[in-house]
Design a protein around this motif. Structure first.
Motif, PDB file in Angstrom:
ATOM      1  N   GLY A  85       0.620  -1.140   0.111  1.00  0.00           N
ATOM      2  CA  GLY A  85      -0.072   0.091  -0.137  1.00  0.00           C
ATOM      3  C   GLY A  85       0.671   1.385  -0.166  1.00  0.00           C
ATOM      4  N   VAL A  89       1.756   1.794  -4.263  1.00  0.00           N
ATOM      5  CA  VAL A  89       0.357   2.533  -4.337  1.00  0.00           C
ATOM      6  C   VAL A  89       0.622   3.947  -4.089  1.00  0.00           C
ATOM      7  N   ILE A 185      -3.860   4.430 -10.529  1.00  0.00           N
ATOM      8  CA  ILE A 185      -3.568   3.604  -9.281  1.00  0.00           C
ATOM      9  C   ILE A 185      -4.741   2.537  -9.155  1.00  0.00           C
ATOM     10  N   THR A 188      -3.304  -0.562 -11.348  1.00  0.00           N
ATOM     11  CA  THR A 188      -2.364  -0.745 -11.060  1.00  0.00           C
ATOM     12  C   THR A 188      -2.350  -1.732  -9.830  1.00  0.00           C
ATOM     13  N   THR A 189      -3.362  -1.349  -8.859  1.00  0.00           N
ATOM     14  CA  THR A 189      -3.625  -2.095  -7.623  1.00  0.00           C
ATOM     15  C   THR A 189      -4.279  -3.353  -7.871  1.00  0.00           C
ATOM     16  N   ASN A 192      -1.534  -5.816  -9.401  1.00  0.00           N
ATOM     17  CA  ASN A 192      -0.578  -6.480  -8.445  1.00  0.00           C
ATOM     18  C   ASN A 192      -1.634  -7.589  -7.432  1.00  0.00           C
ATOM     19  N   LEU A 421      -5.078  -2.063   2.184  1.00  0.00           N
ATOM     20  CA  LEU A 421      -4.384  -3.012   1.435  1.00  0.00           C
ATOM     21  C   LEU A 421      -3.794  -4.116   2.423  1.00  0.00           C
ATOM     22  N   THR A 466      -9.709   2.759  -5.871  1.00  0.00           N
ATOM     23  CA  THR A 466      -8.537   1.931  -5.485  1.00  0.00           C
ATOM     24  C   THR A 466      -8.859   1.018  -4.335  1.00  0.00           C
ATOM     25  N   SER A 467      -9.491   1.422  -3.447  1.00  0.00           N
ATOM     26  CA  SER A 467     -10.028   0.929  -2.111  1.00  0.00           C
ATOM     27  C   SER A 467     -11.156  -0.278  -2.622  1.00  0.00           C
ATOM     28  N   ALA A 470      -9.037  -2.906  -4.065  1.00  0.00           N
ATOM     29  CA  ALA A 470      -8.322  -3.632  -2.937  1.00  0.00           C
ATOM     30  C   ALA A 470      -9.320  -4.833  -2.173  1.00  0.00           C
TER      31      ALA A 470
END
Length: 557
Positions: A85, A89, A185, A188-189, A192, A421, A466-467, A470
């Motif tokens: 994270g 990130v 992002i 990307t998150t 990953n 994360l 992003t969250s 996640a």
């Protein structure tokens, strides 16, 4: 008596039927941490950081007592997630906001703002559309985290648009760019966490999000001036939306996906400027804007746009692969790869081999955060050499001070993302997410129809795409594998669903209400934008479902 080595004693393999040999019971227990997070955030009205910490504790308890994960492995899993994270990130996010801050402290940002405001042949509606959609998209690309809503809402209000109408306009505009916000992002998150190449996820989103972008400018005209605005200005709205959508599709699939919003926003704005050279809008007297008394010079406009040209050039160079020059491979040689101590070798896959999820990787040079820092240093250098420091102050000390200030101002956001994360990693590596996804896969191909709703829910509650990724990206991947649906499509759908959930998130509503000097009006704003959010979500759900079938599968890369 022979004692087994400690590594064997600590070994753990996730089991989707850990609770009473029942998939349903195991999945329902796995939902508890997510329920705890949403209840703490919405019902108990705790902060996002406090909610994430509470949910992380619940996830660890579920992992240990429900799924049989050793305490030590659970804690190590959380630490790996937290470090991820932070790097890459939040490194990317902080670098992006610092890059934006450089344009502000140099006072070049004011020239860029005035450039957007000056376009439109004096038509307030066109200016509002371009500021909310194109300029807001540019801010989302770099700053994100509510900055586009706050800045563009204040700009629209300054142009003369009513306060609540300004807020509704920018909330609606802050949709299409969200998936690729803060240097993409969210994507990307997701890449990953799932192991699916982020480029593949971005390419699929590039076949979803642009369809919304195509029509958002028309909706903005409707909000600003009703049917009259749409009737009089639909040509420029369609051109702006079409070019933005086309650039978003191209960049997401064929260039640097991290730059999608930068390229799309500048392309959409340039198309509008070009069209206005040949097309004159019919502007009623009540929709005329004031003319700026101090016209901008071409040099000032060029220097205002320069940072975004530089960042496109730097990212383009990092993706260059021509002849013997393979920049991605060259930059990738400096990659930090670490078998997470104590976790790797003890967290096992179903076949008994070490789980690849316990390997931490960080591309040092090719990381978007590093490229943004390089771009920022170049901006500092160019602005320092440009002269006129009385009007446009830019020094190395000021730039470095801005970096420290950015980290300080974002410390809560940094801690929140790191905790979310950590929560995601504990749920993933203990088997909670896999159990939920396997259980949901029982609905078969119909799951694709509901897939975007998870992303919408995650973003609506947390205020962050992003969250949302996640929390749900790995779940979407597992459900897709179990239901026979392309996992990349569902992970992309989770991100696209989050795009239309942003406008109804309490965080964004509060930012918009504050920006237009109407604190406490969140409920009114929610009532005005909820219909648009749900309508766009319904369109996405149908689109994703048809993309999962032969009907529209040809759209996918």
């Amino acid at each position: 008596m022979t004692t087994a080595p400690p590594a064997v004693l600590a070994a753990f393999t996730p089991d989707v039927a850990a609770v009473g040999d029942s998939l349903a019971a195991t999945a329902l227990l796995g939902v508890v941490p997510l329920a705890a997070f949403f209840l703490l955030l919405m019902a108990a009205k705790r902060s996002a950081l406090q909610s994430a910490l509470g949910a992380l504790l619940v996830a660890l308890l579920v992992a240990v007592f429900g799924y049989g994960m050793p305490v030590r492995l659970g804690v190590l899993s959380a630490t790996q997630g937290a470090v991820f994270g932070l790097f890459p990130v939040m490194l990317i996010v902080v670098a992006a906001i610092w890059f934006y801050e450089l344009t502000v402290i140099s006072k070049r940002f004011e020239d860029l703002r005035r450039s957007f405001s000056a376009v439109g042949r004096g038509d307030l509606r066109i200016q509002a559309m371009l500021i909310a959609f194109c300029f807001g998209g540019l801010l989302e690309a770099l700053a994100g985290f509510g900055a586009p809503v706050a800045i563009t809402a204040a700009m629209l209000m300054a142009l003369g648009l009513p306060k609540l109408k300004s807020a509704v306009t920018v909330l609606l505009a802050n949709t299409a760019p969200v998936a690729f916000g803060a240097m993409a992002i969210p994507i990307t998150t997701a890449g990953n966490l799932t192991g699916i190449p982020a480029e593949d996820v971005a390419a699929v989103i590039g076949r979803q999000s642009p369809l919304l972008a195509l029509f958002v400018p028309l909706l903005l005209l409707f909000v600003v001036d009703g049917r009259r605005g749409v009737r009089q200005l639909w040509p420029i709205a369609l051109v702006t939306g079409f070019v933005f959508a086309l650039a978003q599709f191209w960049c997401a699939s064929h260039f640097a996906y991290e730059l999608t919003d930068v390229v799309a926003s500048l392309a959409g704005f340039a198309a509008a400027v070009l069209m206005l050279r040949f097309w004159v809008p019919k502007t009623p007297d009540d929709q005329r804007s004031q003319v700026d008394p101090e016209p901008l010079t071409p040099r000032r406009v060029t220097l205002a746009v320069l940072p975004y040209v530089l960042v496109i050039a730097i990212f383009g160079l990092a993706k260059l692969n021509v002849g013997g020059l393979d920049m991605p491979t060259l930059l990738g040689k400096l990659t930090l790869e670490l078998d997470w101590p104590g976790l790797y070798g003890n967290l096992l896959a179903a076949d008994g081999s070490p789980s690849g999820s316990a390997v931490y990787k960080l591309e040092v040079l090719g990381n978007p955060g590093t490229l943004l820092i390089i771009s920022g240093l170049l901006v500092m250098l160019v602005y320092g050499l440009a002269g006129d420091t009385d009007r446009y102050p830019m020094t190395a000390r000021a730039g470095l001070a801005a970096a420290g200030r950015t980290v300080k101002n974002m410390r809560t956001a940094i801690a929140t993302v790191a905790t979310v994360l950590a929560l995601g990693y504990v749920m993933n590596q203990s088997g909670q997410t896999v159990a939920i996804g396997t259980w949901l896969a029982a609905v078969g191909g119909l799951f694709a129809l509901f897939s975007p709703i998870l992303g919408w829910l995650g973003t609506a509650v947390t205020g962050s795409d992003t969250s949302a990724n996640a929390l749900f990206a790995t779940l979407q991947q597992t459900a897709g594998q179990g239901a026979g649906i392309d996992p990349t499509l569902l992970v992309a759908a989770n991100t696209s669903g989050g795009v239309v959930g942003k406008m109804v998130s309490p965080q964004n509503l509060t930012i918009a209400a504050t920006a237009v000097e109407q604190p406490g009006s969140e409920r009114v704003l929610l009532g005005r934008v909820a219909g648009y959010s749900v309508g766009m979500l319904a369109v996405l759900c149908v689109l994703v479902y048809l993309q999962s079938l032969p009907v529209l599968s040809w759209m996918l890369p």
